[in-house]
Design a protein around this motif. Structure first.
Motif, short mmCIF file in Angstrom:
data_model
loop_
_atom_site.label_atom_id
_atom_site.label_comp_id
_atom_site.label_asym_id
_atom_site.label_seq_id
_atom_site.Cartn_x
_atom_site.Cartn_y
_atom_site.Cartn_z
N ARG A 113 0.83 -1.21 0.00
CA ARG A 113 0.00 0.00 0.00
C ARG A 113 0.86 1.26 0.00
O ARG A 113 0.58 2.22 -0.72
N LEU A 114 1.94 1.23 0.77
CA LEU A 114 2.84 2.39 0.80
C LEU A 114 3.50 2.59 -0.55
O LEU A 114 3.55 3.73 -1.07
N LYS A 115 3.98 1.52 -1.16
CA LYS A 115 4.67 1.65 -2.45
C LYS A 115 3.72 2.10 -3.56
O LYS A 115 4.10 2.90 -4.42
N GLU A 116 2.50 1.59 -3.52
CA GLU A 116 1.52 1.97 -4.55
C GLU A 116 1.14 3.44 -4.48
O GLU A 116 0.78 4.05 -5.50
N ASN A 117 1.25 4.05 -3.30
CA ASN A 117 0.83 5.44 -3.12
C ASN A 117 1.97 6.44 -3.21
O ASN A 117 1.77 7.65 -2.98
N ILE A 118 3.17 5.98 -3.51
CA ILE A 118 4.31 6.90 -3.61
C ILE A 118 4.17 7.79 -4.84
O ILE A 118 3.81 7.33 -5.94
N ASN A 119 4.43 9.07 -4.66
CA ASN A 119 4.43 10.03 -5.76
C ASN A 119 5.85 10.59 -5.95
O ASN A 119 6.70 10.46 -5.07
N SER A 265 3.07 13.99 2.20
CA SER A 265 2.20 13.83 1.02
C SER A 265 2.56 12.60 0.22
O SER A 265 2.14 12.46 -0.94
N ASN A 266 3.36 11.72 0.81
CA ASN A 266 3.81 10.48 0.15
C ASN A 266 4.65 10.74 -1.09
O ASN A 266 4.68 9.92 -2.02
#
Length: 469
Positions: A113-119, A265-266
């Motif tokens: 979930r963390l990796k998918e939301n990285i910008n 903000s990721n």
């Protein structure tokens, strides 16, 4: 004879395991001295010194001896007490933080979930960076749980592929770990030493600025700085981004490792803002004059990618060997020198005087799995055949005693007919090993960059230039 050889290798491997563990514990001691324990050590020395001074004064008054005689007599005792105090103080501090700091790993779904939301920041997006995925092909129902993420820019790589590329760097102050993380060092390293992985606190090279394009769409090559950093600091920063830390004496959470990876903000931290060690990785793939590619397999004791196939040479850029000793301010030369050195060390090959190898830089990424650590990639060519390389290797074997455990003897020799056939066979090899979870992300990336070079119709030219040189 075979059993004797096998037993000898097993003894060497066990000795390497013991040797690196002892070296690691010594390195950890000095790391603790540097981060927090030094003050405690000085206080202990001061207290012991005052006790011995009082003892000396009592002897002087009672026995009428000179101060010099009494002091010299107790000098050995003084040194012994200091050493014992230092060891006891170190053990107390180490054990205290080992038991009071609790570590919780992210679950697989939390990590995903963390990796998918990285910008990425606007500067990164403007320079062509994109988040890419290395799909391992594990667990068909939950394939993406094991995917590894990395950040790469085709535009940046094309600039690096220019033979005249030069990135000017200068040395800055050595990297110092954040105060908040210092108390975690004993607990993190205790977990590392419990595993059967080789570790050595080598002095490595840290990159302090990102590679970006300027207003003229050219690679910004000026005002870059590098710093010296220890490998253990990387273990306590880059390698903890998917962990949470808490204190057994406190109710609230102490620290979330993702703060080292992304902001509120990721958005992935740029290297300028990162609090991680960010030591440079360097990997290269070697092909020979008789159209063979040497593909390494990491040993079971290797800290990175154990039992997986990897580029021919793969490791970290060292501060002394790759920067200080070659005396250059060009980052590209520093990195290609590290690739060449790693290749020779891991394959037990002789120095440049006895064996010519040409290496060029072809790409750069940041590995999300390792806290956004920067890694560089290259390709190498030697005007020697595979058999000649084997004969040139020390003792006629590619695996030296020093590398036993790091490197496996199950390396793979990939043969190809011509340059167009090479990429096809590399892709097939990677697909086959990926399905078995035997492929490293470094080998995947280097093949991806070479495939992009083939699409740009420049790979053949680079290979021809390598052979010509």
């Amino acid at each position: 004879m075979i059993n004797r050889s096998y037993n000898r290798k097993r003894i060497i491997r066990k000795w390497n395991k013991i040797k690196y563990k002892i070296m690691g514990l010594i390195g950890l001691f000095f790391l603790n001295v540097r981060y927090g324990f030094f003050k405690t050590f000085l206080i202990c020395i001061f207290i012991v010194n005052q006790i011995i001074l009082i003892y000396d004064f009592t002897n002087f008054c009672g026995n009428k001896n000179s101060i010099e005689e009494v002091t010299s007599k107790n000098l050995v005792i003084f040194l012994i007490v200091i050493i014992i105090t230092a060891i006891i103080g170190y053990i107390i501090r180490y054990e205290y933080f080992r038991y009071t700091i609790k570590v919780k790993n992210y679950s697989k779904k939390q990590k995903l979930r963390l990796k998918e939301n990285i910008n990425l920041s606007d500067e990164y997006l403007a320079s062509g960076y994109k988040i890419k995925i290395f799909n391992k092909g594990l667990e068909k129902n939950y394939t993406n749980i094991y995917d590894e993420y990395y950040v790469m820019s085709k535009e940046i790589n094309r600039k690096l592929q220019n033979p005249n590329c030069s990135i000017s760097v200068k040395a800055a102050f050595p990297f110092v770990i954040n105060d908040e993380l210092r108390t975690f060092v004993p607990r993190i390293m205790y977990s590392n030493f419990k595993s059967n992985r080789y570790m050595h606190n080598g002095k490595l090279l840290k990159q302090n600025q990102s590679l970006l394009l300027n207003a003229e769409n050219e690679l910004d090559v000026m005002n870059k700085t590098i710093s010296k950093v220890g490998y253990y600091i990387g273990q306590c920063t880059n390698e903890i981004v998917f962990k949470q830390f808490s204190n057994n004496r406190k109710i609230s959470k102490v620290f979330d490792g993702k703060e080292l990876l992304v902001d509120d903000s990721n958005v992935l931290h740029e290297l300028e803002d990162s609090k991680c060690a960010n030591f440079l990785g360097a990997s290269t793939l070697l092909f020979t004059v008789d159209n063979k590619i040497l593909i390494a397999k990491q040993g079971s004791y290797s800290k990175s990618n154990p039992n997986r196939y990897a580029p021919t040479g793969s490791g970290s850029v060292e501060w002394r060997k790759d920067y200080k000793e070659i005396a250059t301010s060009n980052l590209c030369e520093i990195i290609t020198h590290a690739m060449d050195r790693e290749l020779r060390e891991e394959w037990n090959l002789p120095d440049k005087k006895s064996l010519k190898i040409i290496t060029i830089l072809i790409g750069y990424v940041r590995l999300i799995e390792r806290g956004g650590k920067p890694d560089y990639f290259g390709i190498s060519f030697t005007p020697r055949t595979f058999k000649e390389l084997l004969n040139l290797s020390n003792n006629g074997t590619f695996i030296s005693n020093r590398e036993d455990g790091f490197q496996s003897e199950d390396y793979f020799i990939l043969s190809f007919d011509d340059d167009s056939d090479m990429i096809k066979k590399l892709k097939n090899f990677c697909d086959e090993k990926k399905e078995k979870n035997e492929l490293s992300i470094q080998l995947h990336i280097i093949v991806e960059i070479m495939s992009q070079m083939e699409e740009d119709k420049i790979l053949n030219k680079y290979l021809e230039d390598l052979r010509r040189n």
